[in-house]
Structure formats: structure tokens, C-alpha cells
Design an enzyme around this catalytic site. Structure first.
Site, PDB file in Angstrom:
ATOM      1  N   HIS A 164       0.805  -1.223   0.000  1.00  0.00           N
ATOM      2  CA  HIS A 164       0.000   0.000   0.000  1.00  0.00           C
ATOM      3  C   HIS A 164       0.835   1.269   0.000  1.00  0.00           C
ATOM      4  O   HIS A 164       0.311   2.352  -0.248  1.00  0.00           O
ATOM      5  CB  HIS A 164      -0.934  -0.002   1.212  1.00  0.00           C
ATOM      6  CG  HIS A 164      -2.003  -1.052   1.106  1.00  0.00           C
ATOM      7  ND1 HIS A 164      -3.260  -0.776   0.659  1.00  0.00           N
ATOM      8  CD2 HIS A 164      -1.968  -2.385   1.336  1.00  0.00           C
ATOM      9  CE1 HIS A 164      -3.975  -1.895   0.639  1.00  0.00           C
ATOM     10  NE2 HIS A 164      -3.210  -2.897   1.050  1.00  0.00           N
ATOM     11  N   ASP A 371       3.270   9.684  -1.090  1.00  0.00           N
ATOM     12  CA  ASP A 371       2.128   8.893  -0.625  1.00  0.00           C
ATOM     13  C   ASP A 371       1.903   7.750  -1.609  1.00  0.00           C
ATOM     14  O   ASP A 371       1.937   7.984  -2.822  1.00  0.00           O
ATOM     15  CB  ASP A 371       0.874   9.787  -0.584  1.00  0.00           C
ATOM     16  CG  ASP A 371      -0.058   9.426   0.553  1.00  0.00           C
ATOM     17  OD1 ASP A 371      -0.057   8.251   0.964  1.00  0.00           O
ATOM     18  OD2 ASP A 371      -0.793  10.314   1.031  1.00  0.00           O
TER      19      ASP A 371
HETATM   20  C1  GDG Z   1      -1.827   3.831   3.312  1.00  0.00           C
HETATM   21  C2  GDG Z   1      -0.912   4.561   2.340  1.00  0.00           C
HETATM   22  C3  GDG Z   1      -2.732   4.457   0.626  1.00  0.00           C
HETATM   23  C4  GDG Z   1      -8.681  10.083   8.101  1.00  0.00           C
HETATM   24  N1  GDG Z   1      -9.086  10.865   9.084  1.00  0.00           N
HETATM   25  C5  GDG Z   1     -10.258  10.392   9.517  1.00  0.00           C
HETATM   26  C6  GDG Z   1     -10.570   9.280   8.763  1.00  0.00           C
HETATM   27  N2  GDG Z   1      -9.574   9.094   7.886  1.00  0.00           N
HETATM   28  C7  GDG Z   1      -9.498   8.051   6.855  1.00  0.00           C
HETATM   29  C8  GDG Z   1      -9.679   8.639   5.480  1.00  0.00           C
HETATM   30  C9  GDG Z   1      -8.971   7.636   4.595  1.00  0.00           C
HETATM   31  C10 GDG Z   1      -7.897   7.046   5.518  1.00  0.00           C
HETATM   32  O1  GDG Z   1      -8.213   7.442   6.836  1.00  0.00           O
HETATM   33  C11 GDG Z   1      -6.505   7.565   5.174  1.00  0.00           C
HETATM   34  O2  GDG Z   1      -6.051   6.914   4.030  1.00  0.00           O
HETATM   35  P1  GDG Z   1      -4.837   7.409   3.152  1.00  0.00           P
HETATM   36  O3  GDG Z   1      -4.827   6.648   1.902  1.00  0.00           O
HETATM   37  O4  GDG Z   1      -4.978   8.848   2.903  1.00  0.00           O
HETATM   38  O5  GDG Z   1      -3.494   7.193   4.020  1.00  0.00           O
HETATM   39  P2  GDG Z   1      -2.760   6.012   4.922  1.00  0.00           P
HETATM   40  O6  GDG Z   1      -3.503   5.727   6.142  1.00  0.00           O
HETATM   41  O7  GDG Z   1      -1.371   6.492   5.115  1.00  0.00           O
HETATM   42  O8  GDG Z   1      -2.759   4.675   4.022  1.00  0.00           O
HETATM   43  C12 GDG Z   1      -1.740   5.354   1.349  1.00  0.00           C
HETATM   44  C13 GDG Z   1      -3.514   3.621   1.608  1.00  0.00           C
HETATM   45  O9  GDG Z   1      -2.643   2.917   2.505  1.00  0.00           O
HETATM   46  C14 GDG Z   1      -4.401   2.601   0.893  1.00  0.00           C
HETATM   47  O10 GDG Z   1      -3.656   1.710   0.150  1.00  0.00           O
HETATM   48  O11 GDG Z   1      -3.627   5.251  -0.088  1.00  0.00           O
HETATM   49  O12 GDG Z   1      -0.907   5.988   0.426  1.00  0.00           O
HETATM   50  O13 GDG Z   1      -0.036   5.425   3.063  1.00  0.00           O
HETATM   51  O14 GDG Z   1      -9.828   6.624   4.186  1.00  0.00           O
HETATM   52  O15 GDG Z   1     -11.036   8.774   5.217  1.00  0.00           O
HETATM   53  N3  GDG Z   1     -11.696   8.570   8.942  1.00  0.00           N
HETATM   54  C15 GDG Z   1     -12.554   8.998   9.912  1.00  0.00           C
HETATM   55  N4  GDG Z   1     -12.284  10.071  10.694  1.00  0.00           N
HETATM   56  C16 GDG Z   1     -11.173  10.788  10.532  1.00  0.00           C
HETATM   57  O16 GDG Z   1     -10.940  11.760  11.247  1.00  0.00           O
HETATM   58  N5  GDG Z   1     -13.702   8.335  10.110  1.00  0.00           N
END
Ligand code: GDG
Length: 723
Positions: A164, A371
Site C-alpha cells: 500500500h 504517498d
Molecule cells: C496507506 C498509504 C494508501 C482520516 N481521518 C479520519 C478518517 N480518515 C481516513 C480517510 C482515509 C484514511 O483514513 C486515510 O487513508 P490514506 O490513503 O490517505 O493514508 P494512509 O492511512 O497512510 O494509508 C496510502 C492507503 O494505505 C491505501 O492503500 O492510499 O498511500 O499510506 O480513508 O477517510 N476517517 C474517519 N475520521 C477521521 O478523522 N472516520
């Protein structure tokens, strides 16, 4: 019945101990939902760490029983495991390295040892429930060693791996003392997936340079197994976000928030606290905007959600302080009694509030320094059901490869980010709508469910492809049958290619001369049948190397022939080489630009060699030269062919197949065997009569009936025939 097991570091639930009883809260994340279509079916299950240190045996049993009802099984990690494997090697070694933050890499042997031990713990937990031919899909960077551990225990299982986070360039991965073991761990899988083509490209280059395994169109030949590497950009649960934006709960939250904020243009930023997310840089860009454009004061504000994460790691504590200071400085500098520039929240929000934030914001500022994908930007786009909003997205996020209608920025270029905010604030409605509309269409189609389906389809495809190869791999019964037929044959003939078939490749082609063992095998073989050495080599070299053997020789792909009972070579095909001058000039230009490359001239062809060229550069130049030569070839009626680290241009009517056919004309052979290793031998294979044995060395796709592993195996086979 085969089952599918999903494996990830964390289970998609969080475990809480409330008044002596365990409670599980299901994760609402997109991945958990997408994979729900898999692990919730039949006997399938999800294995992972439930998120807390549960060290008491009795409690572990209790937790396992509860999880079973949810189709999950736990891997329990001790406090020490969490500290060394999870916070340590995963988050302080791999995470910074793979996100290009080399200054934060912690090289600790104790971390590495724990990483190996915990990967083994996961392996044991899987082996406790897996059948030999189950499908196991491993997720992410905490478990890079697991695919190979599983492969060793379950050689016939279908194993997939998805990463990921980014896969960095070779220059970064080579810094890790454990680089080789990490890559070896990954190639235990049948299918290895990344978010983007660049990640996949970096991985293939590292595997080539560190493990010495080359690839053809994303297929690596690891031992006897074909491993496919591909990119699968992950989507979100689109409908969930689109529907939530219109739900009663979200609408009422949205109204409440809007009333509190008044008439403002809103910028939203949401991230986990992480140095890879570029939070300070983004705040500085906003600061710059406010400094330069007083006209925006009181009219624009930023909602900044930072979700606490890895709070015990030093670099994260430092980052938190930096953000606090920056926000404090800006707010104290510009705030008025009815306007605050940055609404800063260091906490997570319930889903409805998140949905309200997305749908009420005019602009999303998603500017990570690096990212893997980034889902926040996709969720914002899906939530804009009125199609009115602007996404500013970092070029360094995997998502930028898909969301080309966002305003794309370099997150390190603070002035460019500031300008992007101005452009977003002043963008015409029609343009805003057209950009969001087109991104929505793409995200709706490639959602998380589609992602899971495509990945699983690809896995099935890889397994089928492996089987095709396997069914062609030469095996003991076939060898016995062949040897039997050979011994009974009255007029047998064997066509042998030389380089890559009888000997391995050498950096200098002149060093690949036949050794004593090979000469003996050829001698023996020649005493029992007609042996035709059929090679692309020049006649002088071939003639010198085999001058004492009683063999027939066809050199330069069929231009020259030397019968065993003749002294001299005879021209076997008409050669007109008037074309060479033009082509040589072009090739020389590519030699000048490519240290290590050289030209070999044969009677009917010119060959551009690049096996001594720095890897990567050689491929690049070869591609360029290839298209250049293709263009010229049509005018001269020539053929351009890609070989093993060579590019050859020649007359199309001269090839090994034609020569072999001409050679056999008039004689009724009752046993025919042809061995070769590259495309030039494919002509031979194609030309052979139906009941011949045609065998390609290596496991590439071939017209031959069978594959054999390498020259060592070829020698074994020939020895067996004559023993
Ligand atoms: C890894 C990789 C890749 C965030 N704040 C709240 C909340 N969130 C949720 C978002 C989103 C998730 O968390 C964050 O996902 P990301 O993709 O932006 O980042 P990572 O956690 O670092 O994930 C990344 C991912 O894996 C998938 O393969 O995209 O690049 O680093 O879904 O919505 N959810 C809630 N409250 C919050 O305050 N409910």
C-alpha cells in the site's frame, strides 16, 4: 474446497477492553469493505493483529473465540513485538525508507530480528489453518518476508502480495542492510501488486539489480516459478461517500458547521500525523497566501484535521510540535474576532462529520511529500455530489497518476502551492464542474470492489500462466521416452544452439568457449547421431572452437555451412550486404552515446550488443535504437530482432529455421531433437516436423514443445542420451 485467507498487520477491527469484557469495533475503512466480499464468504477468513497487547492466555482464547464469529483469527503480539517489529522496523525503518525520508531511517539489528520473528509468527498462525492449495493474500510493508515463508511451507498455494505504500528507487532500497532478504521475501508471491507503475518499475529494477532476476513485461522468473508484478491503483467505496454526502445526518452536520463558520470559502486538509504528508509545507503555503493577499482575509479558512498517529516515535513528536507552532503563529497573527484562518483539530472524527467536512469544503488541499496512493483526495471528489469543488493534489501521491484533472502541484514548491490555492479560489464554476465531473466518472468506475475483482482475476491469470509453463517443463517420464526413442532410432539428428543453450552467457562473448565437459558430451553425441551446431556466431569462432569435433556447423543463423567431412565453409544463403553502411552509421551513433555498447558485424547482419552497459541505460538505448532501426529497416527490406542483450538487424529470409529445413531435405530422420534458448531458435522450432522434440532453455513463452531450466540441465539431458 480451497479457501482464501486475507492477511494484514491489523485486523479490520479494533479491540477494546470495557469493564473486563472485550469489545470489537469494526473498521469502516474502504479496504475492509472491499475485502469484505472475500473474507466473509464460505470458509474464508482474515488473519491479523487485533490491535492490543493481549498477553494473558485465557484472554487470548476469549478474543480468538469472539473473532471467529467475525471470520477472523488473531496473531497476538507482545508489547516487545509491537515496540520492535511494528513501531521499530515497520515504522522507523521501512516507512521512512520507502517514503524517501532517509534521514529518519533507524538501522537497528534488534528491530530486524523482531521483524523476522513476527513475520514467522504470522506464518505459523496461517499454517495452523491453511490447506496446501489455499489462496493467501498478504497486505503491506509490515509483512514483506511472509510470502516466501509461506511459499516454503506451502509450495502449491496461491500467494498474492499487495503493497500500500510506495516502492522506492533502487538508490534508496540499496541502503538497507536487509534489502536482499526483503526482496526475496516478496518474490515468494505469485502476484505482487503496487498502486502505480512507478512503484512497480522501481521494484523490478531492485529485483534485477539486487537479486539478479530479470523480467519480461512484469514477469520475473524466480527459480521455477513465474512471478507477475503489476500495478493496481486502489479505489474507494465510491457510493458510500456519494450517498453519505446526501444523508440526513451529514446534511444536518453540514448545516450546523456552516452556520458556525459563516460565509467562508473552505479549504479542507485531512491526514494522519506523518512527515510524509507535507503538513508544515502546506501551512506555510497558506501563510504565504495570507501574507500576500489581504483581500482573502476573513473570506477563506482552512479546516485542518490531523489524526494522531505513532505518537511515541521521536520524529512524529517533533512534527507535532512544528505543526502546533506554525498554526499558533498564523492564527495569532491574522485572527480577528469573527475569523480564524486555521481550524486545527488534532483528533479523528466520526464518519458523518468527516463526510460533512468533505461536502461543505470548496477546496481540498492534499499535498503529501510522498504517498502510496492517498484516499482522502478520492473521498473528497466522491463527496462533491453537487460537482462543485476543486482538488489540489500533490504530484507525489499515487492518486495523481489517475486524477489528472486536479490542480497538480509539487508540494515542496510553496509558491506553486500558494498559487494553486489562488487558482482554485478563482476558478470559474464551469471549469470546476467539468474537472470534478470527469474525476468522479473515473472513481465511480474504478472503485474498491472493482479493484478487488481485478486483482483476484489477475491472480487466477498468473496461476494459469504458471500451469502452462509447468505442463511444458520437461520431466522424468518424458526424458525416459526421449532417451528410449533416441536409442532405437536408425537415423537420429540433433540441432544444438550454442550460447545460452550449451553454455551460459559471459560478459565478453569470446569467453564463452566450450569447456572440456561440453566437448566430451558433443563428441559422444556425434558418435551416435548427426549433430548440427546451429548458431548465430560467426563461422571463424565456431569453426575454431569445434574444429576437432565431428559435427556439422551452421553459422550466422544459416549463412554458412560446414559439413563434418569438409575442410571449408560453404555459403548457404545468398548475401547482399549493400545495406550495411547506412545502418552501421546509426548503430555507431548509439555506441558513442552508450558506454559499454559495441557493434558486431556478421556477414548478413549487424548486431548491437549492450550486455556491458549499465543496466537500465542499456534497455533505454536499445528501445531508442530499436525504433530508429525499425524505421530504416522498411526501406531496406530488413528485419530488426531483439535478442538476449543484443539488437540484431538482418535479412529476413535468412534464419535458422530455413537453414535447418534445407539441411534435412532429402533425408528421412526418425528422431529429431532441437534445443535453443532465444527468438532465433524459435525459427528452428517452427520449422521442425511434427513428431520432433523441440526444447527451449529457460521458461519463456515458446513455440517449442517443452522448456528446460538452463544449460546445466541441457548437458545432463544430452549426457543421459549417450550414456
Ligand atoms: C496507506 C498509504 C494508501 C482520516 N481521518 C479520519 C478518517 N480518515 C481516513 C480517510 C482515509 C484514511 O483514513 C486515510 O487513508 P490514506 O490513503 O490517505 O493514508 P494512509 O492511512 O497512510 O494509508 C496510502 C492507503 O494505505 C491505501 O492503500 O492510499 O498511500 O499510506 O480513508 O477517510 N476517517 C474517519 N475520521 C477521521 O478523522 N472516520
Amino acid at each position: 474446497m480451497n479457501k482464501t485467507i486475507i492477511v494484514s498487520n491489523r485486523l479490520p477491527v479494533s479491540l477494546q477492553l470495557k469493564s473486563g469484557k472485550f469489545e470489537f469495533k469494526a473498521s469502516a475503512g474502504g479496504l475492509a469493505t472491499g475485502l469484505g466480499s472475500i473474507y466473509k464468504q464460505g470458509e474464508n477468513l482474515w488473519i491479523g493483529w487485533p490491535g492490543n497487547a493481549v498477553e494473558d492466555r485465557q484472554q487470548q482464547v476469549e478474543v480468538a473465540d469472539e473473532l471467529k464469529k467475525l471470520k477472523m483469527a488473531p496473531v497476538f503480539l507482545s508489547k516487545e513485538d509491537i515496540e520492535l517489529y511494528y513501531e521499530g522496523f515497520s515504522n522507523e525503518t521501512i516507512w521512512p525508507a520507502f517514503h524517501y525520508f532517509t534521514q529518519y531511517i533507524n538501522y537497528e539489528d534488534a528491530y530486524w530480528e523482531a521483524y523476522c520473528a513476527v513475520n514467522k509468527k504470522f506464518c505459523d498462525a496461517i499454517l495452523a489453518v491453511a490447506e496446501p492449495t489455499d489462496t493467501i493474500w498478504v497486505h503491506d510493508y509490515q509483512l514483506l518476508l511472509l510470502p516466501m515463508m509461506l511459499r516454503e511451507a506451502l509450495p502449491d498455494a496461491t500467494i498474492a502480495f499487495f503493497q500500500h505504500i510506495p516502492f522506492p528507487s533502487y538508490e534508496i532500497i540499496r541502503m538497507l542492510p536487509w534489502r536482499k532478504q526483503l526482496l526475496e521475501g516478496m518474490v515468494g508471491a505469485d502476484l505482487i501488486g503496487f498502486h502505480t507503475y512507478d512503484d512497480m518499475r522501481h521494484f523490478l529494477s531492485a529485483v534485477g539489480r539486487i537479486l539478479g532476476l530479470s523480467n519480461e513485461s512484469g514477469y520475473i522468473q524466480a527459480d521455477h516459478r513465474l512471478v507477475n508484478v503489476d500495478s493496481f491503483p486502489m479505489g474507494i467505496d465510491y457510493d458510500k461517500f456519494a450517498q453519505a454526502a446526501l444523508s440526513k445526518k451529514t446534511l444536518s452536520k453540514k448545516k450546523k458547521f456552516k452556520d458556525q463558520l459563516g460565509d467562508q470559502k473552505l479549504l479542507i486538509t485531512i491526514d494522519r500525523l506523518d512527515y510524509s504528508k507535507g503538513i508544515p509545507q502546506r501551512i506555510r503555503a497558506f501563510d504565504k497566501l495570507l501574507e500576500e493577499r489581504e483581500d482573502f482575509h476573513g473570506k477563506v479558512s482552512m479546516i485542518m484535521v490531523v489524526v494522531p498517529s505513532r505518537a511515541k516515535v521521536q520524529s512524529y513528536m517533533k512534527l507535532k510540535k512544528e505543526i502546533d507552532t506554525l498554526v499558533g503563529r498564523i492564527n495569532s497573527k491574522y485572527s480577528t474576532l469573527n475569523w480564524v484562518p486555521i481550524h486545527y483539530f488534532y483528533r479523528g472524527f466520526p464518519f458523518e462529520e468527516l463526510s460533512a467536512f468533505y461536502s461543505m469544503s470548496d477546496i481540498a488541499l492534499v499535498t503529501p511529500l510522498r504517498d502510496g496512493m492517498n484516499l482522502v483526495c478520492k473521498e473528497f471528489v466522491a463527496s462533491k455530489t453537487d460537482q462543485d469543488g476543486v482538488l489540489i493534489l500533490s504530484e507525489m501521491a499515487g492518486a495523481s497518476k489517475e486524477l489528472v484533472d486536479a490542480i497538480l502541484v509539487n508540494p515542496n514548491d510553496i509558491l506553486a502551492v500558494k498559487q494553486a490555492i489562488i487558482d482554485a479560489l478563482t476558478m470559474e464554476e464551469a471549469e470546476r464542474k467539468s474537472r470534478i465531473g470527469s474525476m468522479q466518472a473515473s472513481l465511480r468506475r474504478y472503485d474498491i470492489f472493482q479493484w478487488v475483482d481485478v486483482f483476484m482475476d489477475r491472480l487466477t491469470h498468473v496461476k494459469q500462466k504458471q500451469q502452462e509453463f509447468q505442463s511444458k517443463a520437461i520431466d522424468k517420464p518424458l526424458i525416459e521416452e526421449m532417451v528410449g526413442r533416441f536409442r532405437n532410432a536408425k537415423r537420429p539428428i540433433v540441432f544444438l544452439d550454442y550460447d545460452g543453450t550449451l553454455v551460459g552467457f559471459k560478459t565478453n562473448p569470446g569467453d564463452a568457449y566450450p569447456d572440456q565437459e561440453l566437448l566430451q558430451i558433443v563428441d559422444k553425441l556425434a558418435s551416435k547421431c548427426e549433430v548440427v551446431l546451429i548458431s548465430g556466431r560467426d563461422k571463424e569462432t565456431l569453426g575454431k572452437w569445434f574444429e576437432k569435433q565431428r559435427v556439422e556447423m551452421i553459422a550466422e543463423h544459416g549463412v554458412w555451412l560446414k559439413k563434418s567431412d569438409q575442410e571449408d565453409w560453404e555459403l548457404y544463403a545468398n548475401v547482399d550486404d549493400g545495406w550495411k553502411e547506412d545502418i552501421r552509421q546509426v548503430m555507431e551513433y548509439y555506441v558513442l552515446r552508450t558506454p559499454g555498447a559495441f557493434i558486431e558485424e556478421k556477414h548478413h547482419s549487424l548486431v548491437w550488443h549492450y550486455r556491458k552497459v549499465e543496466s537500465g541505460l542499456g534497455d533505454l538505448r536499445m528501445r531508442e535504437l530499436f525504433s530508429h532501426l525499425k524505421y530504416m529497416a522498411s526501406g531496406h527490406n530488413l528485419q530488426v530482432l531483439e535478442g538476449n542483450m543484443v539488437l540484431e538487424i538482418k535479412r529476413p529470409d535468412i534464419n535458422k529455421g530455413r537453414a535447418a529445413t534445407a539441411f534435412m531435405r532429402g533425408t528421412a530422420y526418425d528422431f529429431i531433437l532441437a534445443l535453443g534458448d532465444d527468438w532465433t531458435d524459435e525459427d528452428t522450432f517452427k520449422a521442425m516436423p511434427k513428431d520432433s522434440y523441440t526444447i527451449r532453455v529457460g521458461y519463456d513463452y515458446t513455440q517449442a514443445n517443452y522448456n528446460i531450466k538452463n544449460p546445466t540441465e541441457v548437458r545432463k539431458l544430452l549426457s543421459l542420451m549417450v550414456s
